[in-house]
Design an enzyme around this catalytic site. Sequence first.
Site, short mmCIF file in Angstrom:
data_model
loop_
_atom_site.label_atom_id
_atom_site.label_comp_id
_atom_site.label_asym_id
_atom_site.label_seq_id
_atom_site.Cartn_x
_atom_site.Cartn_y
_atom_site.Cartn_z
CG LEU A 158 26.14 -14.77 -11.63
CD1 LEU A 158 24.80 -15.03 -12.68
CD2 LEU A 158 25.77 -14.64 -10.02
CG HIS A 208 16.78 -3.23 4.83
ND1 HIS A 208 15.89 -3.25 3.69
CD2 HIS A 208 16.38 -2.11 5.46
CE1 HIS A 208 15.18 -2.13 3.67
NE2 HIS A 208 15.48 -1.37 4.76
NE ARG A 234 5.51 -4.51 1.76
CZ ARG A 234 5.24 -4.63 0.58
NH1 ARG A 234 4.26 -5.29 0.13
NH2 ARG A 234 6.39 -4.26 -0.38
CG ASP A 269 9.01 -3.95 -2.68
OD1 ASP A 269 9.45 -3.31 -1.61
OD2 ASP A 269 7.98 -3.72 -3.11
C1 FPP Z 1 12.86 -2.87 -0.37
O1 FPP Z 1 12.28 -3.07 0.50
C2 FPP Z 1 14.60 -3.34 -0.49
C3 FPP Z 1 15.35 -2.29 -0.40
C4 FPP Z 1 14.83 -1.01 -0.40
C5 FPP Z 1 16.81 -2.57 -0.19
C6 FPP Z 1 17.17 -4.06 -0.57
C7 FPP Z 1 18.50 -4.20 0.08
C8 FPP Z 1 19.03 -5.68 0.49
C9 FPP Z 1 18.12 -6.66 0.26
C10 FPP Z 1 20.02 -5.65 1.43
C11 FPP Z 1 21.40 -5.11 0.86
C12 FPP Z 1 21.79 -5.75 -0.47
C13 FPP Z 1 22.85 -6.33 -0.87
C14 FPP Z 1 22.95 -6.51 -2.43
C15 FPP Z 1 23.96 -6.54 -0.14
P1 FPP Z 1 11.42 -2.13 1.35
O2 FPP Z 1 12.14 -1.69 2.72
O3 FPP Z 1 10.85 -1.23 0.73
O4 FPP Z 1 10.14 -2.87 1.97
P2 FPP Z 1 8.65 -2.47 2.28
O5 FPP Z 1 7.86 -2.05 1.08
O6 FPP Z 1 8.16 -3.84 2.88
O7 FPP Z 1 8.73 -1.54 3.21
#
Ligand code: FPP
Length: 253
Positions: free
Chosen positions: A122, A28, A15, A11
């Site tokens: 893994l 991301h 931000r 998460d």
């Molecule tokens: C949450 O941050 C994160 C996600 C919804 C997506 C996670 C994806 C990745 C790390 C990249 C792709 C993954 C792989 C495995 C290649 P948020 O956007 O909710 O953050 P916020 O709460 O600060 O808005």
Amino acid sequence: MSGLHVAIIMDGNGRWARRRRLPRWRGHLAGVDSVRDVVRAAPDLGVSTLTLYAFSSDNWKRPPTEVGRLFWLLREYCRREQRELRENGCRLKAFGRRDRIPKSALAALEEAEAFTREGQTLLLRLAIDYGSRWAIAQAARELAQQVKAGKLDPDRISVDALHTQLTQHLPEPDLLIRTAGEQRLSDFLLWEAAYAELYFSPTFWPDFRRSHLEAAIAEFRRRERRFGGLAPVVPTAAARELLSATAEALRAG
Ligand code: FPP
């Protein structure tokens, strides 16, 4: 594979980007570097299963451009990393719904799954279009089908039966980490994490690196896991002396 199972709610990408006045997708994008780093570090830290919450079924509520970017990143990750994953003995396996994943991302994902299927070091599990309430309902439906087909006696529907149906014999997470300060599970592994140790890190996912995972695992190893039982009794020095004197006296007859 007998090491730790660590699950992570990644998460804070949005931000992280906002703090830098960047569009959300850049968070991301930076988050993929953290995925790479953590996957590389995991086996050295005693982790044999790593489960990442890559796309929750609730994430469909985000604007289509952001959803599109997330699946593009997933596709590129699979295409670019599958070779290294295989070289490092890492097996990639996705779970969740597959029927709504965009075609090209699904093709890349399934290719990476096939390409890395022999990995023994893994198990990297990606939760994609996943929600655990949905997964629990699926498992319940499957058991109900078995009852309907006359293959399962309803009296045999137990915690163990549902557990096996849901987890397919995969180990439960030992440690569940959520980054970026929020302290909730957001429909992630609700059943499987019943006894997991929870660890909340203030670090935004794009800043999360090997050292953060190491700190979380060190904290986990300090915790005492009782699974509803009692703490093991460690005898004091005096009690140990008494025990060995008693044993000695018994031996001497
Ligand atoms: C949450 O941050 C994160 C996600 C919804 C997506 C996670 C994806 C990745 C790390 C990249 C792709 C993954 C792989 C495995 C290649 P948020 O956007 O909710 O953050 P916020 O709460 O600060 O808005």
